[in-house]
Enzyme design. Structure first.
Site, PDB file in Angstrom:
ATOM      1  CD  GLU A   2      -2.404   1.185   2.304  1.00 45.78           C
ATOM      2  OE1 GLU A   2      -2.261   0.319   3.498  1.00 45.78           O
ATOM      3  OE2 GLU A   2      -3.907   1.618   2.545  1.00 45.78           O
TER       4      GLU A   2
ATOM      5  CE  LYS B 231      -5.842  -0.193   1.446  1.00 43.70           C
ATOM      6  NZ  LYS B 231      -6.149  -0.910   2.512  1.00 43.70           N
TER       7      LYS B 231
END
Ligand code: 13P
Length: 365
Positions: free
Chosen positions: A177, A219
């Site tokens: 992420e 992500k």
């Protein structure tokens, strides 16, 4: 490395148009959200809230995996049933946040580096033993004057890649992420440039650290204008004789539909340029967008591009799934059922958005 387990888990996390539920807020973040709604900031309140989430009837219809926090993965329902059992019984794969948070990056005012690599191998082994099959690490990049710097982008990409390699060694799918924050007055175009640069660096480092792309999920943020980006100005060329003048007609907020259009388009193009086809799925964070806009933008990406994309385009939202439910619950037992309905509603909207079948009418029901 158990290659097949990683590939199977990564595929399951994006299968069947389901997505991820991020419920891994650290205690300080969770307490901050509770404080805004006058909910007590206690261990028991956090437990009760997480019990509300994991026991939501039907959640497994739309949610493939739930990301937990260290406190939560060890907790139980009031009747003693571990949350891990509740989730697996509902067909939801448990995951765990393993970074230790974003700290100031030395010599780089305004920039952060995510910590947590020390001892990570041992922590991952414990979480795997408990039943977690995937993990999350969040890096944050801030847009501002001359930032993010090259050194901040590279340091965070390197840490993400070291974390991802350790996850795969432990049999857990890394959720990688790198979040370019919405804070700031930057334009959509600036966010696009920064996001592209960040993603390029992340994949250079992932390759360098020998991360198997088939066994990971990306992500990212959607490509969005900054929260305080001034409204766009409509400019019109008018001609008088030979001379051309630019006349500023109005200051206007971008029309919402045009905005959804542009965001979906530019986000997909940015990912197209940077994310290898071997990656099985991209699961967006919501980043502070309203729940409805997050669903509408995800929907349009799938509606327009799904058949042309090599990876699944999915969601891994925290606020855009939880916030309406939290606002209904407000710490009161009497509100649990209504809050669970709101949570399930958002999960259903986002599953519909994965199919390109989300409509504004779904919000009116
Ligand atoms: P938001 O969807 O609220 O941005 O949270 C996603 C997340 O997991 C942040 O790490």
């Amino acid at each position: 490395m158990n290659t097949q387990l990683l590939i199977d888990t990564a595929r399951k996390l994006v299968a069947d148009n389901k997505g991820l539920l991020a419920m891994d807020e650290s205690n300080p973040t969770c307490d901050k959200r509770f404080a805004k709604l006058n909910i007590p900031q206690t261990l028991e309140a956090r437990r009760a809230y997480r019990e509300l989430i994991v026991t939501t009837p039907g959640l497994g219809e739309c949610i493939s995996g739930a990301i937990l926090y260290d406190e939560t993965i060890r907790q139980q329902k009031k009747d003693g049933t571990p949350f891990l059992k509740v989730l697996t019984d509902a067909g939801i794969i448990p995951g765990i946040k393993v970074d230790a948070g974003a700290k100031d990056l030395a010599a780089h005012p305004g920039e952060k580096i995510t910590e947590g690599l020390d001892g990570l191998r041992d922590r991952l082994a414990e979480y795997f033993q408990m039943g977690a099959r995937f993990a999350k690490w969040r890096a944050v990049l801030t847009i501002g004057d001359d930032i993010p710097s090259r050194s901040c982008i590279e340091a965070n990409a390197h840490a993400l890649a070291r974390y991802a390699a350790l996850c795969q060694e432990a049999g857990m799918v890394p959720i990688v992420e790198p979040e370019v924050l919405m804070d700031g007055d930057h334009t959509l175009e600036v966010c696009r440039k920064v996001t592209e640069e960040v993603l390029r660096n992340v994949f250079i480092q992932l390759n360098c650290q020998r991360v198997m792309l088939e066994g990971m999920i990306l992500k990212p943020n959607m490509v969005l204008p900054g929260l305080t980006c001034p409204p766009r100005q409509e400019v019109k060329e008018v001609g008088i004789g030979e001379q051309q003048y630019q006349v500023r007609l109005t200051d206007r907020q971008p029309d919402e539909e045009q905005d959804i259009d542009e965001v979906a388009d530019i986000t997909v193009k940015t990912l197209w340029r940077t994310v290898p086809a071997a990656v099985p799925g991209i699961a967006f964070l919501s980043g502070g967008q309203s729940a409805e806009l997050a669903s509408a933008r995800l929907n349009l990406m799938n509606l327009r591009f799904k058949s042309q994309l090599p990876w699944a385009v999915s969601f891994s939202f925290a606020r855009a799934i939880q916030q309406p439910a939290l606002e209904i619950w407000r710490g009161l037992e009497a509100n649990v059922k209504a809050a669970q309905q709101a949570l399930l509603h958002r999960a259903r909207c986002n599953r519909a958005a994965r199919r390109g079948e989300y409509t504004a009418a779904m919000e009116k029901k």
